[in-house]
Scaffold this active site. Structure first.
Site, mmCIF file in Angstrom:
data_model
loop_
_atom_site.group_PDB
_atom_site.id
_atom_site.type_symbol
_atom_site.label_atom_id
_atom_site.label_comp_id
_atom_site.label_asym_id
_atom_site.label_seq_id
_atom_site.Cartn_x
_atom_site.Cartn_y
_atom_site.Cartn_z
ATOM 1 N N THR A 160 1.426 -0.885 -0.263
ATOM 2 C CA THR A 160 0.168 0.123 0.184
ATOM 3 C C THR A 160 1.116 1.060 0.131
ATOM 4 O O THR A 160 1.650 1.777 -1.151
ATOM 5 C CB THR A 160 -0.998 0.113 1.593
ATOM 6 O OG1 THR A 160 0.361 -0.590 2.028
ATOM 7 C CG2 THR A 160 -2.527 -0.919 0.734
ATOM 8 N N THR A 197 -0.181 -7.386 12.386
ATOM 9 C CA THR A 197 0.166 -6.299 12.570
ATOM 10 C C THR A 197 0.756 -6.087 11.007
ATOM 11 O O THR A 197 1.339 -4.435 10.677
ATOM 12 C CB THR A 197 1.580 -5.647 13.548
ATOM 13 O OG1 THR A 197 2.442 -6.207 12.667
ATOM 14 C CG2 THR A 197 1.366 -5.149 14.554
ATOM 15 N N GLU A 283 5.764 4.473 7.481
ATOM 16 C CA GLU A 283 5.268 5.479 6.905
ATOM 17 C C GLU A 283 5.862 6.815 6.966
ATOM 18 O O GLU A 283 6.190 6.810 8.184
ATOM 19 C CB GLU A 283 3.651 5.832 6.759
ATOM 20 C CG GLU A 283 2.630 4.533 5.902
ATOM 21 C CD GLU A 283 1.004 5.067 6.497
ATOM 22 O OE1 GLU A 283 0.522 4.225 5.767
ATOM 23 O OE2 GLU A 283 0.722 5.934 7.122
ATOM 24 N N ASN A 406 -0.992 10.410 5.018
ATOM 25 C CA ASN A 406 -1.756 10.403 5.660
ATOM 26 C C ASN A 406 -3.176 10.581 5.469
ATOM 27 O O ASN A 406 -4.383 11.139 5.365
ATOM 28 C CB ASN A 406 -1.796 9.458 7.469
ATOM 29 C CG ASN A 406 -1.205 7.602 7.462
ATOM 30 O OD1 ASN A 406 -2.185 7.131 7.221
ATOM 31 N ND2 ASN A 406 -0.147 8.371 8.013
ATOM 32 N N THR A 411 -6.411 9.948 -1.822
ATOM 33 C CA THR A 411 -6.415 9.915 -3.272
ATOM 34 C C THR A 411 -5.676 10.298 -3.867
ATOM 35 O O THR A 411 -4.415 10.504 -4.360
ATOM 36 C CB THR A 411 -6.440 11.770 -2.882
ATOM 37 O OG1 THR A 411 -5.434 12.583 -1.580
ATOM 38 C CG2 THR A 411 -7.997 11.986 -2.285
#
Length: 411
Positions: A160, A197, A283, A406, A411
């Site tokens: 992702t 996780t 991230e 995030n 988008t």
């Protein structure tokens, strides 16, 4: 990982290039089916023969539809022959329709590869609460050919917000037979030490008793995947699945086998490596952080303390800013819930001691800043004087980019 064939210090297994298709009889591939704009988003894993299977799942109470289906599949014969995986859409919190579609994914893939439906597991990752583009997935499954594997796109199709693919492969000789254990994983956000996780798929050609495989996975999870955190969120979809197809034709392994420790050690290395890759790829992260607690009264105390420190946003931001603000580490220890004598604590950033037996130590701020800027991982050592237990947790720093990623996730 960059070396073609590397002998470990333990001398019981070898690290080699490879991924989930490296053990005998396993194949994997992936491609773009239209869920995402352009990137690969549909992945498949296949074993030539049914494999003994074990799995551990997220503890989030809103478990996604694919988890329900995979649990059911494994419960029937304790085996799997394949996994069908999509990214870009979690198929989570999608009600009965989402569950029906997860079953359809299982059915279509089973038909495609010519196996029984209950020998297929399903996994999804991505946005929560959106309808699955099921026709795109159906068309994608129809185009799968297990003869045309593509491991690079398998590893890409499960991602992702990850910035790199994650894989590891080891070989271990057990009683004269070479066994391969390999894994691939995704994970970058919604990572917290509360099993599971992430998505992780582990394959081996070892012949291993199913109950022993489940025992190994469940126990190793606690010291590897359950010891990482990125942002404190436990996802709705995450699972770790292990498949052992026995095609190495070794003497069957079990917890009572004299060679069990060799397999267990190599399996542990695979899980730990994948867990550390996930923590490193948090991230917006710029580096891996490792917290080691020693001298704790119990193993659980050590785990709690290390996970609390690694999960502190104040500690994480200090590391991002290369600020040796050790008071934030003390603060995290204080609210961890573990009873600690403040005068028993020593703290070091790498080799730089900042607190000794509860007393602040004079140290070079410049040297500490340089260490935190240049080291990867940044290591934090917390030494107590309460016992002999220890634990290590892994995480990452917290940067401006975490908010950026995030804030625009959909988008």
């Amino acid at each position: 990982m960059n070396k073609l064939y590397e002998k470990t210090n333990a001398a019981s297994y070898y690290i080699t290039q490879g991924s989930v298709n490296s053990p005998k009889g396993f194949r994997a591939g992936g491609f773009h089916c239209g869920i995402k704009r352009k990137r690969p988003d549909l992945a498949w894993l296949y074993s030539e023969v049914p494999a003994n299977a074990a799995a551990v799942y997220t503890t989030n109470q809103f478990q996604a539809a694919p988890i329900t289906v995979t649990k059911e599949s494994i419960s029937i014969d304790k085996q799997l022959q394949g996994m069908i995986i999509n990214s870009g859409n979690a198929n989570a919190y999608t009600g009965e329709k989402g569950l029906e579609q997860a079953y359809l994914m299982r059915k279509w893939y089973a038909e495609k590869v010519g196996t029984k439906e209950h020998l297929v597991g399903v996994s999804s990752t991505g946005v929560i609460g959106e309808p699955l583009p099921i026709e795109k997935i159906r068309n994608g499954i129809a185009n799968i050919s297990v003869e045309q594997e593509d491991i690079i796109n398998f590893e890409k199709a499960i991602l992702t917000t990850d910035t790199f693919t994650k894989h590891v492969c080891v070989k271990v000789e057990i009683n004269g037979t070479e066994i391969t254990i390999a894994g691939a994983a995704k994970g970058s956000g919604m990572i917290h030490p509360n099993m599971a996780t992430m998505l992780s798929f582990i394959t081996t050609d070892a012949d291993i008793e199913q109950e022993s495989l489940q025992y190994a996975l469940s126990n190793i999870i606690n010291d590897t995947f359950n010891m990482i955190t990125v942002d404190g969120d436990t996802s709705t979809n995450d699972m770790v699945v292990a498949m052992a197809n026995g095609m190495a034709e070794n003497e069957q392994l079990s917890v009572n086998n004299p060679y069990w420790d060799q397999f267990y050690e190599a399996f542990t290395y695979v899980c730990q490596s994948l867990a550390k890759y996930i923590a490193k790829d948090g991230e917006g992260a710029t580096k891996l952080v490792e917290v080691k607690v020693t001298g704790a009264k119990t193993k659980e105390d050590a785990k709690t303390l290390s996970k609390t420190v690694i999960g502190s946003n104040l500690v994480k931001t200090a590391i991002f800013g290369a600020d040796a603000n050790w008071g934030r580490i003390i603060n995290a220890i204080g609210y961890s819930g573990v009873k600690v004598d403040p005068m028993s604590i020593s703290i070091a950033l790498g080799s730089i001691t900042v607190v000794h037996n509860g007393v602040p130590v004079d140290f070079s701020e410049e040297e500490a800043t340089q260490y935190m800027k240049e080291s990867d991982p940044v290591q934090i050592f917390v030494a107590l004087q309460d016992g002999n237990d220890e634990a290590i947790a892994w995480g990452c720093d917290l940067s401006y980019d975490y908010v950026k990623i995030n804030a625009s996730y959909r988008t």
